[in-house]
Structure formats: structure tokens, C-alpha cells
Design a protein around this motif. Structure first.
Motif, mmCIF file in Angstrom:
data_model
loop_
_atom_site.group_PDB
_atom_site.id
_atom_site.type_symbol
_atom_site.label_atom_id
_atom_site.label_comp_id
_atom_site.label_asym_id
_atom_site.label_seq_id
_atom_site.Cartn_x
_atom_site.Cartn_y
_atom_site.Cartn_z
ATOM 1 N N ASP A 162 43.739 49.337 41.794
ATOM 2 C CA ASP A 162 42.660 49.208 40.810
ATOM 3 C C ASP A 162 42.533 50.435 39.916
ATOM 4 O O ASP A 162 41.700 50.458 39.013
ATOM 5 C CB ASP A 162 41.308 49.022 41.528
ATOM 6 C CG ASP A 162 41.167 47.629 42.125
ATOM 7 O OD1 ASP A 162 42.133 46.851 42.054
ATOM 8 O OD2 ASP A 162 40.088 47.338 42.661
ATOM 9 N N HIS B 169 44.618 50.142 48.563
ATOM 10 C CA HIS B 169 43.327 50.698 48.997
ATOM 11 C C HIS B 169 42.642 49.646 49.854
ATOM 12 O O HIS B 169 43.181 48.559 50.053
ATOM 13 C CB HIS B 169 42.467 51.138 47.804
ATOM 14 C CG HIS B 169 42.047 50.056 46.874
ATOM 15 N ND1 HIS B 169 42.942 49.343 46.106
ATOM 16 C CD2 HIS B 169 40.824 49.551 46.576
ATOM 17 C CE1 HIS B 169 42.277 48.458 45.371
ATOM 18 N NE2 HIS B 169 40.995 48.553 45.645
ATOM 19 N N HIS C 83 44.022 43.688 38.743
ATOM 20 C CA HIS C 83 43.049 42.834 38.058
ATOM 21 C C HIS C 83 43.407 42.735 36.578
ATOM 22 O O HIS C 83 44.105 43.580 36.043
ATOM 23 C CB HIS C 83 41.633 43.425 38.171
ATOM 24 C CG HIS C 83 41.127 43.540 39.572
ATOM 25 N ND1 HIS C 83 40.560 42.488 40.261
ATOM 26 C CD2 HIS C 83 41.109 44.590 40.432
ATOM 27 C CE1 HIS C 83 40.210 42.897 41.471
ATOM 28 N NE2 HIS C 83 40.530 44.167 41.605
ATOM 29 N N ASP D 170 38.410 42.934 48.348
ATOM 30 C CA ASP D 170 39.152 41.957 47.538
ATOM 31 C C ASP D 170 40.670 42.165 47.622
ATOM 32 O O ASP D 170 41.430 41.469 46.952
ATOM 33 C CB ASP D 170 38.680 41.969 46.066
ATOM 34 C CG ASP D 170 38.758 43.336 45.416
ATOM 35 O OD1 ASP D 170 38.546 44.343 46.118
ATOM 36 O OD2 ASP D 170 39.020 43.399 44.196
ATOM 37 N N HIS D 171 41.095 43.128 48.471
ATOM 38 C CA HIS D 171 42.534 43.417 48.604
ATOM 39 C C HIS D 171 43.023 43.268 50.040
ATOM 40 O O HIS D 171 44.158 43.612 50.347
ATOM 41 C CB HIS D 171 42.831 44.844 48.115
ATOM 42 C CG HIS D 171 42.497 45.045 46.671
ATOM 43 N ND1 HIS D 171 43.452 45.123 45.682
ATOM 44 C CD2 HIS D 171 41.301 45.140 46.040
ATOM 45 C CE1 HIS D 171 42.857 45.275 44.509
ATOM 46 N NE2 HIS D 171 41.546 45.280 44.692
HETATM 47 ZN ZN ZN Z 1 40.002 45.334 43.362
#
Ligand code: ZN
Length: 231
Positions: free
Chosen positions: A139, A60, A179, A64-65
Motif C-alpha cells: 500500500d 504488510h 489498490h 485487507d491483505h
Molecule cells: Zn491495503
């Protein structure tokens, strides 16, 4: 700089603080699955591990990716997230290569099946590493708190997406999450779905917390958590 941990002879995980991403090597090419939060040099790190050409596939488009995106000339990502998560605006030099539900990307004797699972973001996908029988779920299935607030989320579609993942459960033995704990048993999909249903039913207690300056609802269940808007 992420810590690199070898999972097996042609699979690695990169531990980038609170998030992780993966490198999968096939006979002809390798795929980075996401590129972390603080790793603009993700491609260089991958090249230390494989001499095959490396492509970038994203579960996605959350920030943070995507930190290593600019190292690549194109990114395989669901088109909804390319726009809604503003990957196009943040990385204007990197072209979109659309991935859609049912697509198979073959790395050479290592097919990766794309499963579209809107919910956490509208363009979230899971990646089924068919021969390894591993599901990389981004996630959408994890032990930590799952973000379900903001315009790019589609919470009304999330339950059906979890059901869809469960319908593939004969094809994978374990789940890799982005995560918290990395390796989860395959029945974790059902555990997250049950927790989500409890949240949606309104029977789950929550607390109001401050998240980056916003007051949000934080639900903590036995198996995972959720952040939702307070309304
Ligand atoms: Zn994430």
C-alpha cells in the motif's frame, strides 16, 4: 472469490474487490504476495495455477491483505506487523517466518529481495522481483488513498522509506500496487513522495470525512491520497 488475471507465463494477479494480491512462480516454488480481503481459499486458488509448493509472503499485515493466511502453516512477514497488525491473534495456527530488510527469498531462478519500508505500517516491506524488474510495493506506493492513521502507522518514517525505494530505481521498471491501478511507472515513488511532503508541510488542503465512524482528514493530491488523523 477473486478474479484471476495472468500477467505473464509465471505471474498472476488476483483482483479481490478493492484490493489485489499476486502469485509468483519460480522453478522450485511459488509465492503468494498477500492473500486479499475475502479469499480464505487463496491457497486453493493458487494450487489451480501451479503445481509447485506455495509459500505466503506479506507486504504488510493489514486485514485487507491477510484473508487467506489460515490456509498456510507459516507466513513470511516483517515481525513488527505480525504483532502490531495482530496477524498472530487473528491467525494463531499460522507461524511467523521473519523477513527483514535485505533478505532474499529465492523461488528457484526467481529471487525476491525484501526492502523494509516502515510508514504505512511499521512492518511494511516492498518485494523486488529481481529478474522481472518489478517492485511490489503493497500500500506504500499507489494511486488510491494511503492510510496513515492509527497506532500501527509510522508516518515519521514514511518519507525516508520512499527515498529508500527511489534509491533502488535502477533495479525496477514498474511498480505493482495493491489498490487502484495495478501497474504504475517507476517514477511514481517520487510522485507519492512529493505529495506526502506537501501534506506534511501543512500546505495541502484537506477535507474532513467520516471513515468507519471516525472523523479523519482526507487529502487528495494529483497522484494519490492520504488519510490522516484530525488533530
Ligand atoms: Zn491495503
Amino acid at each position: 472469490m477473486a478474479d484471476i488475471i495472468k500477467i505473464d507465463e509465471n505471474t498472476w494477479r488476483f483482483e479481490d474487490g478493492f484490493v489485489r494480491f499476486f502469485l509468483l512462480e519460480g522453478d522450485e516454488k511459488a509465492a503468494m504476495i498477500d492473500s486479499g480481503m475475502n479469499c480464505p481459499n487463496a491457497l486453493e486458488m493458487a494450487k489451480e495455477l501451479t503445481d509447485k509448493p506455495v509459500i505466503l509472503i506479506n507486504t504488510h499485515g493489514d486485514g485487507d491483505h491477510t484473508s487467506g493466511t489460515s490456509g498456510f502453516s507459516r507466513i513470511f512477514i516483517h515481525p513488527s506487523d505480525y504483532v502490531k497488525c495482530e496477524v498472530n491473534a487473528r491467525y494463531p495456527e499460522t507461524e511467523l517466518e521473519e523477513i527483514n530488510d535485505g533478505d532474499v527469498i529465492d523461488l528457484g531462478n526467481r529471487p525476491l529481495k525484501i526492502i523494509h519500508i516502515p510508514g504505512h505500517t511499521s512492518g511494511s516491506v516492498a518485494i523486488l522481483d529481481v529478474k522481472k524488474r518489478v517492485l511490489i510495493a503493497g500500500d506504500s506506493v499507489q494511486k488510491g488513498h494511503i492510510y496513515m492513521l492509527g497506532a500501527k502507522r509510522e508516518p515519521e518514517k514514511y518519507e525516508a522509506s520512499l527515498e529508500k525505494l527511489a534509491s533502488f530505481d535502477a533495479e525496477y521498471d514498474e511498480i505493482y500496487a495493491s489498490h487502484d491501478e495495478c501497474i504504475l511507472p517507476k517514477d511514481y515513488v517520487d510522485k507519492v513522495k512529493d505529495a506526502w511532503n506537501q501534506v506534511r508541510s501543512g500546505n495541502m488542503p484537506f477535507e474532513i470525512i467520516d471513515l468507519f465512524g471516525n472523523k479523519v482528514r482526507s487529502y487528495t493530491t494529483e497522484y494519490c491520497g492520504f488519510y490522516l488523523e484530525d488533530r
